[in-house]
Design a protein around this motif. Structure first.
Motif, PDB file in Angstrom:
ATOM      1  N   GLY A 114      41.676  35.808  37.420  1.00  0.00           N
ATOM      2  CA  GLY A 114      42.845  35.701  37.857  1.00  0.00           C
ATOM      3  C   GLY A 114      43.909  36.410  36.755  1.00  0.00           C
ATOM      4  N   GLU A 115      44.714  35.856  36.226  1.00  0.00           N
ATOM      5  CA  GLU A 115      45.817  36.587  35.257  1.00  0.00           C
ATOM      6  C   GLU A 115      44.932  37.544  34.206  1.00  0.00           C
ATOM      7  N   PHE A 117      42.935  39.708  35.027  1.00  0.00           N
ATOM      8  CA  PHE A 117      42.641  40.922  35.484  1.00  0.00           C
ATOM      9  C   PHE A 117      43.850  41.731  34.997  1.00  0.00           C
ATOM     10  N   TYR A 119      45.499  45.582  33.759  1.00  0.00           N
ATOM     11  CA  TYR A 119      44.937  47.100  33.819  1.00  0.00           C
ATOM     12  C   TYR A 119      44.027  47.472  32.457  1.00  0.00           C
ATOM     13  N   LEU A 122      40.456  45.884  32.990  1.00  0.00           N
ATOM     14  CA  LEU A 122      39.744  46.654  33.790  1.00  0.00           C
ATOM     15  C   LEU A 122      39.535  48.067  33.497  1.00  0.00           C
ATOM     16  N   PHE A 158      38.513  42.965  43.053  1.00  0.00           N
ATOM     17  CA  PHE A 158      38.390  43.534  41.949  1.00  0.00           C
ATOM     18  C   PHE A 158      37.162  44.238  41.543  1.00  0.00           C
TER      19      PHE A 158
END
Lengths: 256, 256
Positions: A114-115, A117, A119, A122, A158
């Motif tokens: 969710g939130e 994720f 930048y 990742l 993702f």
């Protein structure tokens, strides 16, 4: 002959923490009919403990051994392969990864964060992969039905992003991995050709179960179901029915 | 015979806003040798105006018409297809999309948004796609060389995520799209078989240029180059050289 039934949770038993009408009663009818049941969920925003509490609150008594989650499969994979987890998961799932032994080598574990994720998160995960970590996907679902009733991005996109960046292929632990279906069936001594799956995800639940060799897979029109889903992925559902209550009627009528 | 040269910017001319030694002088030597030059960049964190100012500050005089960017190609696509942009780009790029006419239909435009790639922004873009928007990728680069010298996630992984979720294929506007190379060559009346590309990205710059029909593509060991890149993607570079200065030697020595 049908001896076992695998039931998805979100979108089949409940939606946004509220029981879907007739669902709890349908589980009772399946049990009364002598069918073995396991719950097999790709939900990765809550710990297994939290999932069990939610079901209990809805009036459905299930034991820890009745519920199969990708996080449990991931723990077993980590222990078997001697790797420590690098988590890219929802904070609610983190408790399922407590108490694992320290290891030099790591595996990036991707759930529906969710939130979380961002930048930065990742990118950190990508750098772990570049440095030699393996990539484990708890699930590869494209979307889930969000609290506002609309579809939102699940873990799958993702996972696809990290695969594309790292040129690595993810090992998928939840549905549609055949091993995930088969381990749930093995726990109730039910061969796949005597088992039926009920789910709201035409790809992960339905096509996944049929590819794993189950004798049937019923798509329900609750949860994330959208018109036309029954024709969007192959193999297609054995039947498409209104909800779990209708799926139960279908299974009991054809069980022999 | 070589008549035209296409030069990548980031990783070839400069790195993190600092000119790579010998690069500016190499451009002057190519010009003195009578070769036509265009700059063809997938950088999507700055407006074209900002790119021109950066080159000017490094002592390289280029006109607006010398530089090809995916944002410019996207503007032309939007005007041609009668769609308004839904931007998922770096704030620095937004000025390139000012002053476009209002339209009912939209296209999601994905650039290297960096920290602006939040879950909420990606989910909003996914919902636009589900509602009928087209998907345009300014670039599909996997990584770029970040300010800390390490590789970081570029636009490509996020394009892959949105493709996976929406079941739509992106139209790619920057490299490695053949149209992008060919439009830069057309602007200097140079056929592809008389042109050489110089870049640091073995996939977007090198394989892309060779697929577009260019007579050669030189991979430089500056910028994002990592050992072994020359063998990672097909077609492989015509040659791999130290930097733009060495590439210039190579081109001038073999120009006829």
């Amino acid at each position: 002959m049908t001896r076992g039934v695998l039931l998805d949770l979100a979108g089949v038993i409940y939606d946004s923490e509220i029981a879907i009408p007739g669902g709890i009663d349908a589980v009772a009818r399946l049990r009364q009919a002598g069918l073995a049941i396991r719950f097999i969920s790709n939900t990765t925003r809550s710990s297994k403990q939290r999932v069990l509490e939610r079901l209990e609150a809805m009036g459905l008594t299930v034991t820890n051994a009745d519920v199969f989650t990708p996080a449990h499969a991931a723990r077993e994979w980590l222990l078997r392969n001697g790797r420590a987890p690098y988590l890219l998961v929802h904070p609610g799932l983190a408790p399922d990864f407590y108490d694992l032994p320290d290891r030099d080598k790591r595996a990036v574990i991707v759930g529906d964060a969710g939130e979380a994720f961002t930048y930065a998160a990742l990118n950190d995960a990508f750098r772990e992969l570049s440095a030699g970590a393996e990539l484990l996907a708890l699930a590869t679902n494209r979307t889930f039905r969000d609290a506002d009733g609309e579809l939102s991005l699940d873990a799958g996109p993702f996972v696809a992003a990290l695969e594309f960046a790292s040129l690595k292929r993810a090992t998928v632990l939840g549905k549609p991995s055949p091993e995930f279906f088969l381990s749930a069936l093995a726990s109730m001594d039910c061969p796949p050709d005597q088992a039926i799956m009920v789910g709201d995800d035409a790809e992960a639940d339905i096509a996944g179960a049929l590819r794993a060799g189950l004798s049937g897979a019923l798509l329900v029109r609750t949860g994330k179901y959208r018109q036309g889903d029954e024709k969007r992925f192959d193999p297609r559902p054995t039947a498409t029915v209104a909800d779990l209550a209708a799926a139960t009627d279908w299974i009991i009528a054809r069980r022999d």
